[in-house]
Design an enzyme around this catalytic site. Structure first.
Site, mmCIF file in Angstrom:
data_model
loop_
_atom_site.group_PDB
_atom_site.id
_atom_site.type_symbol
_atom_site.label_atom_id
_atom_site.label_comp_id
_atom_site.label_asym_id
_atom_site.label_seq_id
_atom_site.Cartn_x
_atom_site.Cartn_y
_atom_site.Cartn_z
ATOM 1 N N CYS A 49 40.720 -20.346 4.999
ATOM 2 C CA CYS A 49 41.668 -19.378 4.217
ATOM 3 C C CYS A 49 40.700 -19.611 2.719
ATOM 4 O O CYS A 49 39.698 -20.140 2.925
ATOM 5 C CB CYS A 49 43.042 -19.963 4.186
ATOM 6 S SG CYS A 49 43.269 -21.866 3.704
ATOM 7 N N ASN A 77 42.304 -23.986 1.875
ATOM 8 C CA ASN A 77 42.398 -24.885 2.733
ATOM 9 C C ASN A 77 43.295 -25.922 2.335
ATOM 10 O O ASN A 77 43.151 -27.245 2.914
ATOM 11 C CB ASN A 77 40.834 -25.575 2.851
ATOM 12 C CG ASN A 77 40.814 -26.606 4.217
ATOM 13 O OD1 ASN A 77 40.170 -27.452 4.209
ATOM 14 N ND2 ASN A 77 41.626 -26.110 5.538
ATOM 15 N N CYS A 120 46.898 -24.503 2.370
ATOM 16 C CA CYS A 120 48.277 -23.726 2.818
ATOM 17 C C CYS A 120 48.356 -23.408 4.250
ATOM 18 O O CYS A 120 48.728 -23.969 4.953
ATOM 19 C CB CYS A 120 48.702 -22.727 1.771
ATOM 20 S SG CYS A 120 49.064 -23.492 0.009
ATOM 21 N N ARG A 121 47.352 -22.295 4.304
ATOM 22 C CA ARG A 121 47.486 -21.379 5.493
ATOM 23 C C ARG A 121 46.551 -22.041 6.712
ATOM 24 O O ARG A 121 46.946 -22.398 7.864
ATOM 25 C CB ARG A 121 46.974 -19.884 5.336
ATOM 26 C CG ARG A 121 48.089 -19.125 4.508
ATOM 27 C CD ARG A 121 47.483 -18.046 3.943
ATOM 28 N NE ARG A 121 46.493 -18.146 3.001
ATOM 29 C CZ ARG A 121 45.788 -17.214 2.603
ATOM 30 N NH1 ARG A 121 45.785 -16.005 2.806
ATOM 31 N NH2 ARG A 121 44.747 -17.722 1.448
ATOM 32 N N SER A 122 45.389 -22.269 6.423
ATOM 33 C CA SER A 122 44.397 -23.047 7.495
ATOM 34 C C SER A 122 44.762 -24.100 7.940
ATOM 35 O O SER A 122 44.623 -24.394 9.223
ATOM 36 C CB SER A 122 42.936 -22.720 7.145
ATOM 37 O OG SER A 122 42.691 -23.448 6.038
ATOM 38 N N ASP A 144 49.210 -15.231 1.340
ATOM 39 C CA ASP A 144 48.974 -16.437 0.696
ATOM 40 C C ASP A 144 50.355 -17.091 0.090
ATOM 41 O O ASP A 144 51.021 -16.474 -0.624
ATOM 42 C CB ASP A 144 47.961 -16.183 -0.497
ATOM 43 C CG ASP A 144 47.634 -17.789 -1.137
ATOM 44 O OD1 ASP A 144 48.394 -18.507 -1.087
ATOM 45 O OD2 ASP A 144 46.508 -17.669 -1.965
HETATM 46 P P1 4NP Z 1 45.523 -21.443 0.987
HETATM 47 O O1 4NP Z 1 46.329 -21.202 -0.287
HETATM 48 O O2 4NP Z 1 44.260 -20.411 0.813
HETATM 49 O O3 4NP Z 1 46.270 -20.702 2.172
HETATM 50 O O4 4NP Z 1 45.254 -22.727 1.051
HETATM 51 C C1 4NP Z 1 45.868 -21.439 -1.838
HETATM 52 C C2 4NP Z 1 45.782 -22.791 -2.078
HETATM 53 C C3 4NP Z 1 45.389 -22.913 -3.299
HETATM 54 C C4 4NP Z 1 44.933 -21.915 -4.200
HETATM 55 C C5 4NP Z 1 45.177 -20.509 -3.708
HETATM 56 C C6 4NP Z 1 45.457 -20.359 -2.484
HETATM 57 N N1 4NP Z 1 44.511 -22.118 -5.496
HETATM 58 O O5 4NP Z 1 44.039 -21.282 -6.222
HETATM 59 O O6 4NP Z 1 44.452 -23.283 -5.889
#
Ligand code: 4NP
Length: 152
Positions: A8, A11, A13-15, A122
């Protein structure tokens, strides 16, 4: 050994959820599952506390995972690279060196014909219900992925 990487943006939240869910469905002697983010914002960080909580509510412990950034050598290490949304797809494919690399990259929800949604949204700026929705999507598709990996 078959190696599967979940990707994602951050790294956290989703992955990490996809990683924990798929790993829980596959025997460790034949399958290795990992996750990474295309960005470097959260290198070394634990998963988001909401991802940890939703996984825990479903009997999966992802708290020991640590964030890392996707690297070009992951194309060599992994057999399958599943991305959460089209923007992750673009970011990973940009790093591909050849068509061999590109064919490893798939939008994860395309692995489940019964899901019309093509992107795992997201949840970072959302609330716990957004994380629960992500969990449900990933639980469904990881069941399909694990069945097809085990059958092959
Ligand atoms: P992820 O979510 O891609 O599912 O881990 C996010 C986590 C952090 C951020 C963006 C998306 N960020 O902008 O810090």
């Amino acid at each position: 050994m078959t190696r599967i990487l979940m990707v994602c943006l951050g790294n956290i939240c989703r992955s990490p959820l996809a990683h924990g869910i798929l790993a829980s469905k596959l025997p460790t002697d034949h399958f290795y599952v990992d996750s990474a983010g295309t960005a470097n914002y959260h290198v070394g960080d634990s998963p988001d506390h909401r991802s940890i909580a939703v996984a825990k509510n479903n009997g999966i412990d992802i708290s020991a995972q640590r964030g890392r950034q996707f690297q070009v050598s992951d194309f060599d290490t992994f057999d399958y690279i599943y991305v959460m949304d089209p923007s992750n797809f673009e970011n990973v494919v940009k790093l591909a060196r050849n068509t061999n690399d590109i064919v490893k990259v798939k939008l994860i929800l395309e692995m489940d014909d019964s899901i019309t949604e093509k992107r795992v949204p997201d949840p970072y700026y959302g609330d716990l219900s957004d994380f629960e929705y992500v969990y449900e999507l990933l639980e469904g598709v990881c069941t399909k992925i694990s069945q097809s990996l085990i059958d092959n």
